[in-house]
Design a protein around this motif. Structure first.
Motif, mmCIF file in Angstrom:
data_model
loop_
_atom_site.group_PDB
_atom_site.id
_atom_site.type_symbol
_atom_site.label_atom_id
_atom_site.label_comp_id
_atom_site.label_asym_id
_atom_site.label_seq_id
_atom_site.Cartn_x
_atom_site.Cartn_y
_atom_site.Cartn_z
ATOM 1 N N VAL B 19 0.795 -1.242 0.000
ATOM 2 C CA VAL B 19 0.000 0.000 0.000
ATOM 3 C C VAL B 19 0.818 1.279 0.000
ATOM 4 N N VAL B 20 2.106 1.147 0.185
ATOM 5 C CA VAL B 20 2.881 2.361 0.415
ATOM 6 C C VAL B 20 2.995 3.232 -0.836
ATOM 7 N N GLN B 21 2.797 2.622 -1.999
ATOM 8 C CA GLN B 21 2.883 3.415 -3.226
ATOM 9 C C GLN B 21 1.831 4.514 -3.275
ATOM 10 N N GLY B 27 7.059 11.289 -5.616
ATOM 11 C CA GLY B 27 7.971 10.173 -5.887
ATOM 12 C C GLY B 27 8.621 9.601 -4.636
ATOM 13 N N ALA B 28 8.524 10.307 -3.525
ATOM 14 C CA ALA B 28 9.124 9.813 -2.278
ATOM 15 C C ALA B 28 8.128 8.954 -1.526
ATOM 16 N N THR B 29 8.630 7.823 -1.029
ATOM 17 C CA THR B 29 7.762 6.953 -0.235
ATOM 18 C C THR B 29 8.429 6.711 1.118
ATOM 19 N N PRO B 30 7.627 6.495 2.133
ATOM 20 C CA PRO B 30 8.233 6.226 3.439
ATOM 21 C C PRO B 30 8.749 4.784 3.508
ATOM 22 N N ASP B 31 9.635 4.543 4.434
ATOM 23 C CA ASP B 31 10.120 3.177 4.676
ATOM 24 C C ASP B 31 9.426 2.693 5.952
ATOM 25 N N LEU B 32 8.263 2.124 5.768
ATOM 26 C CA LEU B 32 7.457 1.732 6.924
ATOM 27 C C LEU B 32 8.161 0.712 7.826
ATOM 28 N N PRO B 33 8.782 -0.326 7.250
ATOM 29 C CA PRO B 33 9.468 -1.278 8.142
ATOM 30 C C PRO B 33 10.536 -0.590 8.991
ATOM 31 N N PHE B 34 11.156 0.402 8.424
ATOM 32 C CA PHE B 34 12.166 1.113 9.194
ATOM 33 C C PHE B 34 11.532 1.909 10.334
ATOM 34 N N LEU B 128 21.724 9.238 -5.360
ATOM 35 C CA LEU B 128 20.940 8.408 -4.430
ATOM 36 C C LEU B 128 20.460 9.235 -3.233
ATOM 37 N N MET B 129 21.339 10.085 -2.795
ATOM 38 C CA MET B 129 21.001 10.929 -1.641
ATOM 39 C C MET B 129 19.875 11.906 -2.001
ATOM 40 N N ALA B 130 20.037 12.536 -3.163
ATOM 41 C CA ALA B 130 19.055 13.552 -3.559
ATOM 42 C C ALA B 130 17.707 12.950 -3.908
ATOM 43 N N ASP B 131 17.736 11.810 -4.581
ATOM 44 C CA ASP B 131 16.480 11.259 -5.101
ATOM 45 C C ASP B 131 15.799 10.260 -4.170
ATOM 46 N N VAL B 132 16.593 9.594 -3.355
ATOM 47 C CA VAL B 132 15.996 8.515 -2.565
ATOM 48 C C VAL B 132 16.146 8.746 -1.061
ATOM 49 N N ILE B 133 17.375 8.884 -0.622
ATOM 50 C CA ILE B 133 17.613 8.840 0.821
ATOM 51 C C ILE B 133 17.009 10.057 1.537
ATOM 52 N N LEU B 134 17.314 11.257 1.053
ATOM 53 C CA LEU B 134 16.806 12.456 1.755
ATOM 54 C C LEU B 134 15.283 12.586 1.709
ATOM 55 N N PRO B 135 14.655 12.419 0.532
ATOM 56 C CA PRO B 135 13.181 12.501 0.543
ATOM 57 C C PRO B 135 12.558 11.452 1.465
ATOM 58 N N ALA B 137 13.989 10.107 4.011
ATOM 59 C CA ALA B 137 14.313 10.454 5.396
ATOM 60 C C ALA B 137 13.309 11.472 5.941
ATOM 61 N N LEU B 138 13.014 12.468 5.114
ATOM 62 C CA LEU B 138 12.041 13.486 5.548
ATOM 63 C C LEU B 138 10.663 12.866 5.778
ATOM 64 N N TYR B 139 10.294 12.046 4.838
ATOM 65 C CA TYR B 139 8.977 11.386 4.939
ATOM 66 C C TYR B 139 8.923 10.515 6.186
ATOM 67 N N ASN B 140 9.981 9.758 6.396
ATOM 68 C CA ASN B 140 10.019 8.898 7.577
ATOM 69 C C ASN B 140 9.932 9.712 8.857
ATOM 70 N N GLY B 141 10.656 10.827 8.863
ATOM 71 C CA GLY B 141 10.666 11.661 10.065
ATOM 72 C C GLY B 141 9.270 12.125 10.425
ATOM 73 N N ILE B 142 8.564 12.624 9.415
ATOM 74 C CA ILE B 142 7.212 13.144 9.668
ATOM 75 C C ILE B 142 6.252 12.011 10.042
ATOM 76 N N LEU B 143 6.317 10.953 9.252
ATOM 77 C CA LEU B 143 5.395 9.831 9.489
ATOM 78 C C LEU B 143 5.666 9.170 10.838
ATOM 79 N N GLY B 144 6.941 8.959 11.125
ATOM 80 C CA GLY B 144 7.300 8.303 12.383
ATOM 81 C C GLY B 144 6.882 9.130 13.572
ATOM 82 N N ALA B 145 7.135 10.429 13.493
ATOM 83 C CA ALA B 145 6.751 11.295 14.603
ATOM 84 C C ALA B 145 5.236 11.287 14.785
ATOM 85 N N ALA B 146 4.519 11.316 13.666
ATOM 86 C CA ALA B 146 3.053 11.272 13.754
ATOM 87 C C ALA B 146 2.597 9.983 14.423
#
Lengths: 279, 164
Positions: B19-21, B27-34, B128-135, B137-146
């Motif tokens: 469902v994460v798509q 284009g950024a998706t969260p890493d839910l397992p993480f 990789l950093m610009a397209d995958v890791i940083l977006p 990371a931001l998504y994870n930060g917001i989602l995880g905190a929520a």
């Protein structure tokens, strides 16, 4: 405790490295991956299905909500347009009425004053209109009141800013009238039910037929001669009675009268020709 | 407890692949397992974080079709490290959680990149950093905190219910 912790980490790291090494050395992980896949695929499929269902439900709800709010907006707009349309139609109708009244006013050879109906009394005991012309406008009692179709009544009470008009179908109203075609004389009387009738002497009324126009006679110095009052609907034969009656349909629609002309002047001219059939 | 850990890990991983798509933003998706790994590490310590990270990463590796063991390793290490740090740091505030999760994701990404370099991974770090890791990371930060805030609220409500 701390040793166990790090032992766990080391084990995990070792397992991972082992896995990676096996793969890079050409060893297959395919079977293990297949097993995991067999376990996870049904759950994935189920979750995807549930997710799609939830999305569809949400989309349906959003659509319904959107349609509902759109419906509210359209309803409000529809109502606004309908009111606007009614206002336009009302203005057109009023315009047409006033045009007819103005045309009649210009045709009449006597001074008139236009008035607007501001009140009605139609309880049966009395049938009257109140118009917005009174003492200040020079209105006196007995002033005839007409519309483009014919006679409405006469002023019976004058107040500073308004006058009360007794309608022709008021039970206390009597108007001297004649049959326009035969000139047979009689009286138009109002009835409690709201109808009007033409009372005439039996010997004079021979030949009155439905459709005959009854107009004011001009005698009595109240109404000018020739104002249409009504048309004969049927003649009631009272046998040997002295007076016979004809039931009339009033030429004016008292319930819908909104503007009137008050005849403030006098004229000896027969006015009937000035009341065209179309007003 | 172990069952709940397993279920959470499995649930997070399956959700990631199914469902994460639909949660994709630009284009950024969260890493839910993480995120689940971080949550468990903070709540239950380094062991739970390590096991959860290992299982989640392993499942992701298997379902993702890449080298099996890469994510298992990086997530296990990240889970362990966070579990250790969580006991010493004050991580209850969202002001810490959001940047913390962002940094953790970046760290895990760098670790993964470093590991993959051993296996001649072709992509460059900057892209990789610009397209995958940083977006991510931001998504994870917001989602995880929520998620953490939501859990905190739920626990507070449960505590109030218990008092009554």
């Amino acid at each position: 405790m701390r040793f166990r912790r790090y032992a766990l980490l080391m084990s995990v790291v070792l397992v991972c490295l082992l896995l990676l090494t096996i793969q890079t050395r050409g060893g297959g992980m395919g079977r293990a991956a297949d097993v995991v896949s067999i376990l996870t695929t049904p759950v994935q499929a189920l979750l995807t299905k549930a997710h799609r269902g939830a999305l569809a439900l949400w989309a349906g709800y959003r659509e319904w909500k959107s349609a509902w709010s759109e419906n509210l907006v359209l309803r409000a707009e529809n109502e606004r347009l309908r009111v606007g349309s009614l206002q336009v139609r009302e203005a057109q109708t009023e315009n047409a009425r006033l045009r007819r009244l103005l045309a009649l006013r210009e045709r009449l050879p006597l001074s008139t004053l236009a008035g607007e109906v501001i009140g009605r009394e139609s309880g049966g005991w009395a049938r009257a209109l109140t118009v917005n012309r009174g003492l200040g406008d020079g209105i006196t009692t007995q002033t005839p009141v007409i519309v483009p179709d014919g006679l409405v009544g006469r002023v019976v009470r004058v107040r500073p800013g308004a006058s009360v008009v007794q309608l022709v179908n008021d039970p206390a109203s009597t108007v001297g009238a004649v049959v326009h075609r035969t000139r047979a004389a009689g009286l138009v009387e109002g009835e409690p039910g709201g109808a009007i009738r033409f009372k005439f002497m039996a010997r004079d009324g021979v030949g009155i037929i439905p459709g005959d126009l009854i107009v004011t006679s001009g005698q009595g110095q109240v109404f000018p001669k020739g104002l249409p009052v009504g048309r004969v609907v049927r003649v009631e034969d009272k046998g040997s009675a002295l007076f016979h009656f004809a039931v009339l349909a009033p030429v004016a629609d008292f319930a819908r009268v909104e503007e009137v002309l008050l005849l403030t002047g006098e004229t000896p001219v027969d006015l009937v020709a000035l009341f065209r059939k179309d007003g | 407890m172990r069952l709940s850990l397993l279920l959470m890990t499995l649930g997070g991983t399956v959700a990631q692949t199914s469902v994460v798509q639909t949660l994709s933003v630009g284009g950024a998706t969260p890493d839910l397992p993480f995120v689940v790994t971080v949550f468990l590490a903070l709540r239950r310590g380094p062991e739970a974080g390590c096991v959860a990270g290992f299982l989640a990463g392993l499942l992701q590796d298997v379902t993702g079709g890449g080298l099996v063991g890469v994510q298992a390793l990086t997530k296990a290490v990240a889970g362990f490290a966070l579990g250790l740090a969580g006991g010493r740091l004050r991580v209850g505030s969202p002001l810490v959680q959001v940047p913390g999760l962002v940094l953790l994701t970046v760290g895990e990404g760098l670790l993964r990149f470093g590991l993959l370099q051993l296996f001649h991974y072709p992509a460059g770090l900057s892209a990789l950093m610009a397209d995958v890791i940083l977006p991510q990371a931001l998504y994870n930060g917001i989602l995880g905190a929520a998620c953490l805030v939501a859990v905190g609220l739920a626990e507070a409500a449960r505590a109030r219910m218990t008092w009554r």
